[in-house]
Design a protein around this motif. Structure first.
Motif, PDB file in Angstrom:
ATOM      1  N   ALA A   1       0.838  -1.212   0.000  1.00 24.75           N
ATOM      2  CA  ALA A   1       0.000   0.000   0.000  1.00 24.75           C
ATOM      3  C   ALA A   1       0.870   1.258   0.000  1.00 24.75           C
ATOM      4  CB  ALA A   1      -0.936  -0.019   1.197  1.00 24.75           C
ATOM      5  N   GLU A   2       1.955   1.228   0.753  1.00 21.95           N
ATOM      6  CA  GLU A   2       2.857   2.395   0.784  1.00 21.95           C
ATOM      7  C   GLU A   2       3.404   2.668  -0.616  1.00 21.95           C
ATOM      8  OE1 GLU A   2       4.485   2.096   5.407  1.00 21.95           O
ATOM      9  OE2 GLU A   2       5.698   1.261   3.780  1.00 21.95           O
ATOM     10  N   LEU A   3       3.821   1.598  -1.287  1.00 22.87           N
ATOM     11  CA  LEU A   3       4.367   1.761  -2.645  1.00 22.87           C
ATOM     12  C   LEU A   3       3.294   2.291  -3.597  1.00 22.87           C
ATOM     13  CD1 LEU A   3       6.469  -1.502  -2.779  1.00 22.87           C
ATOM     14  CD2 LEU A   3       7.373   0.765  -3.355  1.00 22.87           C
ATOM     15  N   LEU A   4       2.109   1.720  -3.498  1.00 23.20           N
ATOM     16  CA  LEU A   4       1.025   2.131  -4.405  1.00 23.20           C
ATOM     17  C   LEU A   4       0.667   3.604  -4.182  1.00 23.20           C
ATOM     18  CD1 LEU A   4      -0.600   0.733  -6.604  1.00 23.20           C
ATOM     19  CD2 LEU A   4      -2.339   0.211  -4.911  1.00 23.20           C
ATOM     20  N   CYS A   5       0.531   4.006  -2.941  1.00 18.53           N
ATOM     21  CA  CYS A   5       0.195   5.414  -2.657  1.00 18.53           C
ATOM     22  C   CYS A   5       1.328   6.331  -3.144  1.00 18.53           C
ATOM     23  CB  CYS A   5      -0.038   5.627  -1.162  1.00 18.53           C
ATOM     24  SG  CYS A   5      -1.629   4.968  -0.630  1.00 18.53           S
ATOM     25  N   ALA A   6       2.567   5.951  -2.851  1.00 19.14           N
ATOM     26  CA  ALA A   6       3.702   6.818  -3.213  1.00 19.14           C
ATOM     27  C   ALA A   6       3.790   7.001  -4.725  1.00 19.14           C
ATOM     28  CB  ALA A   6       5.004   6.225  -2.682  1.00 19.14           C
ATOM     29  N   ARG A   7       3.425   5.977  -5.484  1.00 20.81           N
ATOM     30  CA  ARG A   7       3.610   6.035  -6.940  1.00 20.81           C
ATOM     31  C   ARG A   7       2.361   6.494  -7.697  1.00 20.81           C
ATOM     32  NH1 ARG A   7       8.743   6.345  -8.203  1.00 20.81           N
ATOM     33  NH2 ARG A   7       7.988   5.986 -10.312  1.00 20.81           N
ATOM     34  N   THR A   8       1.262   6.702  -6.991  1.00 17.44           N
ATOM     35  CA  THR A   8       0.040   7.124  -7.692  1.00 17.44           C
ATOM     36  C   THR A   8      -0.552   8.404  -7.110  1.00 17.44           C
ATOM     37  OG1 THR A   8      -1.434   5.882  -6.229  1.00 17.44           O
ATOM     38  CG2 THR A   8      -0.567   4.704  -8.143  1.00 17.44           C
ATOM     39  N   GLY A   9       0.036   8.892  -6.010  1.00 20.91           N
ATOM     40  CA  GLY A   9      -0.518  10.101  -5.388  1.00 20.91           C
ATOM     41  C   GLY A   9      -1.794   9.834  -4.613  1.00 20.91           C
TER      42      GLY A   9
ATOM     43  N   ALA B   1      -6.032  -6.645  -6.566  1.00 23.62           N
ATOM     44  CA  ALA B   1      -6.550  -5.433  -7.197  1.00 23.62           C
ATOM     45  C   ALA B   1      -6.743  -4.410  -6.089  1.00 23.62           C
ATOM     46  CB  ALA B   1      -7.876  -5.705  -7.907  1.00 23.62           C
ATOM     47  N   ALA B   2      -6.918  -3.154  -6.493  1.00 21.97           N
ATOM     48  CA  ALA B   2      -6.989  -2.105  -5.476  1.00 21.97           C
ATOM     49  C   ALA B   2      -7.865  -0.970  -5.952  1.00 21.97           C
ATOM     50  CB  ALA B   2      -5.584  -1.583  -5.193  1.00 21.97           C
ATOM     51  N   VAL B   3      -8.502  -0.317  -4.984  1.00 21.65           N
ATOM     52  CA  VAL B   3      -9.112   0.993  -5.227  1.00 21.65           C
ATOM     53  C   VAL B   3      -8.252   1.978  -4.458  1.00 21.65           C
ATOM     54  CG1 VAL B   3     -11.175   2.422  -5.059  1.00 21.65           C
ATOM     55  CG2 VAL B   3     -11.392  -0.058  -5.349  1.00 21.65           C
ATOM     56  N   ALA B   4      -7.816   3.035  -5.137  1.00 21.03           N
ATOM     57  CA  ALA B   4      -6.900   3.993  -4.512  1.00 21.03           C
ATOM     58  C   ALA B   4      -7.389   5.398  -4.827  1.00 21.03           C
ATOM     59  CB  ALA B   4      -5.489   3.792  -5.070  1.00 21.03           C
ATOM     60  N   GLY B   5      -7.128   6.317  -3.927  1.00 23.32           N
ATOM     61  CA  GLY B   5      -7.542   7.694  -4.240  1.00 23.32           C
ATOM     62  C   GLY B   5      -7.784   8.535  -3.018  1.00 23.32           C
ATOM     63  N   ARG B   6      -8.786   9.411  -3.110  1.00 22.06           N
ATOM     64  CA  ARG B   6      -9.052  10.399  -2.065  1.00 22.06           C
ATOM     65  C   ARG B   6      -9.490   9.739  -0.766  1.00 22.06           C
ATOM     66  NH1 ARG B   6     -13.041  14.707  -4.830  1.00 22.06           N
ATOM     67  NH2 ARG B   6     -13.777  14.782  -2.662  1.00 22.06           N
TER      68      ARG B   6
END
Ligand code: PMP
Length: 461
Positions: free
Chosen positions: A113-121, A291-296
């Motif tokens: 999750a840290e990697l995903l957030c860091a690389r997608t904002g 799979a993931a949902v990422a965002g606000r």
């Protein structure tokens, strides 16, 4: 439009003769599985090659054929089949007594999750097990966040087999992209989904003017996958961002195909556009179901304990081995970004040229999609089309799937089977290169494509 019935019969006979083991497995499969399997795209006709081993760019079937593969696990295997970095991590986790589901939670999920957030904002992420579930949850979140009902999607856009995504996927001669794709949906759902045209900012404006105050979200791929492998134009995505902001709808980028394909991160960033939510899958799982949902955070937190959206549960969500594979894959892509992505662009360009040149040399006009544009530097993916007119624009799904515009029968079963007989696999004229594909593999592909093009020319007479 040509009729390929006798060619297809000839190809099927030759294929059956060379693959008795796969044929025998298919007979067993047909007795217990619907159509002999669990995913239609894998159930090649007359029967699929039954895969016994897969490594790098190649798979081996039960009949001992080594097949150069461009399907690569539904385009997930950006490093090729069973890459050592993932299999080694999984082997040692299993050897140390970890890996299978425990029903607890561990550190891999946090690191992924840290990697995903860091690389997608993204501010928050929640994991699930398939792209289908991710887009379904993203839409649930959007509908709850806005208190609105209507979902706007793109004709030809495939977001998995979930209720709000099962309209306007396949092209129909009379209806275009207004078709409901499945029986069994609640009857109101048809009106709850509005279908717009990809890369058509004018139509998008019109749809927002008409439905704006009822729209919960607009879900769109920044790079269209199954709908034809076309990048969105910058103008189109900017219109999408402006209109969703103006009308108070949630912008969802479905990056299940696009995510980590063009860079070690989201594709929206290459356009300088940040959606409210993004969905990821395929590549990020390193070959495991992630799979993931990422965002606000304010939207994703609706899935929190105190929120109202039931995006929780899932016996196998955040599965330890899957999260380990995701973490290892994401870290590898980030660390090797400068080598991986330029190499994939070179391979993608080369494959598209090989396909176009092979057919054109035999007098069959062919064009590929998958090229980059002003925002995307190029791509590893390709889809070959056979347009009837040389000046045909290929910017939206109806440009490539309307049988009045392109010979859609040729890049379907005919091409797939003809290539398989030359030990090359792609799905209905599309696929992707991985970093495991070598220059020698490109020569192999070229030889196969030239033979297939000649065979098709001879069959067409
Ligand atoms: N969104 C897109 C853009 C996809 O291409 C796909 C699958 N090809 C999905 C969602 C659904 O993902 P999954 O097959 O993992 O459920």
């Amino acid at each position: 439009m040509s009729d390929y019935i006798s060619l297809l019969t000839e190809l099927r006979i030759a294929y059956a003769v060379r693959s008795p083991q796969s044929a025998a497995w298919n007979e067993r499969a047909q007795r217990v599985l619907v159509d002999g399997g669990s995913h239609t795209l894998r159930l090649i006709q007359p029967f699929p090659p039954r895969i016994a081993a897969a490594h790098g760019a190649w798979v081996t079937d039960e009949d001992g054929h080594a097949i150069l593969d461009f399907w690569q696990g539904h385009l997930a295997n950006i490093l090729g089949h069973n890459p050592d970095i993932v299999t080694a991590a999984l082997s040692s986790a299993l050897a140390e007594g970890g890996g299978l589901q425990t029903g607890f939670t561990e550190r891999y999920q946090v690191e992924a999750a840290e990697l995903l957030c860091a690389r997608t904002g993204a501010e928050r992420v929640r994991f699930t097990t398939s792209g289908t579930l991710a887009t379904m949850y993203a839409i649930l979140l959007a509908r709850a966040f806005t208190g609105r009902n209507v979902v706007l999607k793109v004709g030809g856009g495939w977001h998995g087999a979930q209720p709000w995504a099962l309209k306007g996927v396949g092209f129909h001669r009379e209806e275009g992209y207004q078709h409901i794709e499945t029986a069994g949906l609640p009857s109101a759902l048809g009106e709850g989904v509005v279908v717009t045209r990809f890369n058509d900012p004018q139509m998008l404006h019109d749809h927002f003017r008409q439905y704006g105050d009822r729209l919960a979200c607009f879900i769109v791929e920044p790079f269209m996958g199954a709908g034809g492998f076309m990048p969105a134009t910058g103008d189109y995505l900017r219109a999408a961002r402006d209109l969703t902001a103006y009308y108070g709808a949630v912008l969802i980028f479905d990056e299940v195909i696009a995510g980590f394909r063009f860079r070690a991160g989201d594709t929206g960033a290459l356009y300088g556009i940040r959606p409210d939510l993004a969905t990821f899958g395929k590549i990020i799982g390193g070959g495991m179901p992630v799979a993931a949902v990422a965002g606000r955070a304010d939207i994703l937190n609706l899935a929190s304990r105190s929120g109202r959206v039931k995006f929780s549960g899932g016996t196998y969500s955040g599965h330890p081995a899957s999260m380990l594979a995701a973490k290892v894959m994401l870290r590898y892509l980030v660390e090797h970004e400068a080598d991986i992505y330029p190499r994939l662009v070179v391979l993608g360009d080369r494959i598209r040229h090989i396909l176009e040149d092979a057919f054109i040399a035999e007098g069959i006009y062919a064009r590929c999609t998958g090229w980059g544009n002003e925002a995307l530097p190029g791509s590893s993916v390709f889809m070959v089309h056979f347009p009837y007119r040389e000046d045909q624009p290929l910017n939206a799904p109806d440009d490539v799937f309307d049988p009045r515009v392109c010979d859609v029968a040729l890049n379907g079963d005919v091409l797939q089977l003809a290539l398989l007989l030359e030990d090359v696999h792609m799905t209905h004229g599309h696929g992707a290169a991985s970093t495991a594909h070598t220059d020698t593999d490109m020569v192999f592909l070229e030889t196969a494509c030239r033979k297939v093009a000649r065979r098709l020319r001879e069959a067409r007479g």
